[in-house]
Design a protein around this motif. Structure first.
Motif, mmCIF file in Angstrom:
data_model
loop_
_atom_site.group_PDB
_atom_site.id
_atom_site.type_symbol
_atom_site.label_atom_id
_atom_site.label_comp_id
_atom_site.label_asym_id
_atom_site.label_seq_id
_atom_site.Cartn_x
_atom_site.Cartn_y
_atom_site.Cartn_z
ATOM 1 N N UNK A 96 44.741 40.963 35.441
ATOM 2 C CA UNK A 96 44.243 40.784 36.938
ATOM 3 C C UNK A 96 42.740 41.418 36.863
ATOM 4 N N UNK A 97 42.279 42.478 36.251
ATOM 5 C CA UNK A 97 41.056 42.807 36.364
ATOM 6 C C UNK A 97 40.154 41.705 35.712
ATOM 7 N N UNK A 98 40.528 41.125 34.619
ATOM 8 C CA UNK A 98 39.495 40.096 33.892
ATOM 9 C C UNK A 98 39.502 38.798 34.791
ATOM 10 N N UNK A 99 40.713 38.556 35.400
ATOM 11 C CA UNK A 99 40.513 37.457 36.435
ATOM 12 C C UNK A 99 39.730 37.762 37.377
ATOM 13 N N UNK A 100 39.714 38.883 37.924
ATOM 14 C CA UNK A 100 38.884 39.172 39.174
ATOM 15 C C UNK A 100 37.486 39.148 38.880
ATOM 16 N N UNK A 101 37.118 39.596 37.753
ATOM 17 C CA UNK A 101 35.598 39.664 37.341
ATOM 18 C C UNK A 101 35.076 38.251 36.904
ATOM 19 N N UNK A 102 36.273 37.444 36.538
ATOM 20 C CA UNK A 102 35.750 36.056 35.967
ATOM 21 C C UNK A 102 35.188 35.263 37.172
ATOM 22 N N UNK A 103 36.175 35.424 38.499
ATOM 23 C CA UNK A 103 35.712 34.685 39.676
ATOM 24 C C UNK A 103 34.526 35.249 40.348
ATOM 25 N N UNK A 104 34.349 36.866 40.434
ATOM 26 C CA UNK A 104 33.428 37.373 40.751
ATOM 27 C C UNK A 104 31.889 36.625 40.000
#
Length: 298
Positions: free
Chosen positions: A7-15
């Motif tokens: 989830x952290x990786x996905x959130x950072x990717x979108x950001x």
């Protein structure tokens, strides 16, 4: 359960909008980022991004997961902050004590709660045995008892003392008590009368009363509500023994006479809690207030 790292990786990717920047920010390799996104998509059962060469677009399912990831991060931050924020003026505190003490403490504890509205105080009037049981079960945080339990599961602290008084109808007051006079008045019984009367007679330093007990007197009434016990006494129907605080809060106290024994009788009070149970700062706030109330009482 979705892996928090994914989830952290996905959130950072979108950001960031870029796989390479995500890898740099998270100190990962770019293939590692791609692997996290792929595993998260497999766990969710839907594609979260649509890939176009070196760019991507977030899907509707991806938007939902992104919002979830943001909320998850927010909740984690709030949780960690709360662990360090032991607010002495916020949170619940439950306290159990005798009815006479409750009459004394409750108005002042309400004032404390008015001063700190987030400090929620629950006060219960209960007999000694129930106080002890509720502390061990965890139903109550703090308790005030008359005598120390012989049980290593309690943490105890001396708290003060409470004056005991023999109270009789004002019309039948005398300067020197005898067994015959008390028998002519009769005893108003209540749940703690055996304990109070025995302690009073054995401690008041009067030979005529030292060996008396409740069976030596006719019983002229029984009341189990503290604020009503003195009502039959005020009407001339009997005498009883109670803590002085009960008289202070009785409406018709001008109809009651307190016998002046040769020696004042007091009962020690002890604060108890469950041993090894951590005490939040708000517990100490309430304890400090109780100690101040007991020290200031007349």
């Amino acid at each position: 359960m979705l892996n928090p790292l994914w989830l952290k990786t996905f959130q950072t990717l979108i950001d960031t909008g870029h796989f390479t920047r995500t890898a740099e920010k998270l100190y990962m390799t770019q293939p590692g980022v791609s692997q996290h996104i792929k595993k998260l998509e497999q766990a969710c059962g839907y594609p979260l991004i649509e890939r176009y060469n070196k760019s991507f677009e977030i899907t509707q399912q991806g938007i939902a997961v992104y919002q979830y990831a943001l909320q998850y991060a927010h909740n984690e931050t709030a949780l960690l902050a709360s662990l360090h924020n032991d607010d002495p003026f916020s949170g619940p505190v439950s306290l159990s004590c005798s009815g006479s003490l409750a009459l004394l403490l409750y108005p002042k504890l309400l004032d404390l709660q008015c001063k700190y509205p987030n400090l929620v105080i629950q006060l219960e009037a209960a007999p000694n045995k129930k106080i002890l049981a509720d502390i061990l079960s965890g139903e109550m945080d703090l308790g005030i008892v008359r005598h120390l339990p012989k049980d290593g599961r309690y943490a105890t602290k001396p708290l003060g003392e409470e004056a005991l008084c023999l109270m009789m109808p004002k019309s039948k007051a005398v300067s020197s008590l005898t067994q015959n006079h008390l028998q002519s008045i009769g005893l108003i019984r209540h749940p703690d009368v055996e304990h109070y009367l025995s302690l009073y007679f054995s401690t008041c330093n009067e030979d005529a009363l030292r060996d008396l007990n409740t069976d030596d007197f006719p019983h002229t009434g029984y009341v189990n509500q503290l604020n009503q016990i003195l009502l039959p006494v005020s009407k001339g129907l009997g005498f009883t023994v109670l803590p002085y605080n009960a008289l202070k809060n009785f409406v018709n106290r001008d109809q009651i006479s307190v016998y002046q024994a040769q020696q004042n009788v007091v009962e020690k009070l002890h604060l108890i809690s469950k041993k090894r149970r951590p005490h939040p700062a708000r517990f100490q706030t309430v304890i400090n207030e109780i100690e101040q109330i007991l020290n200031l009482k007349d």
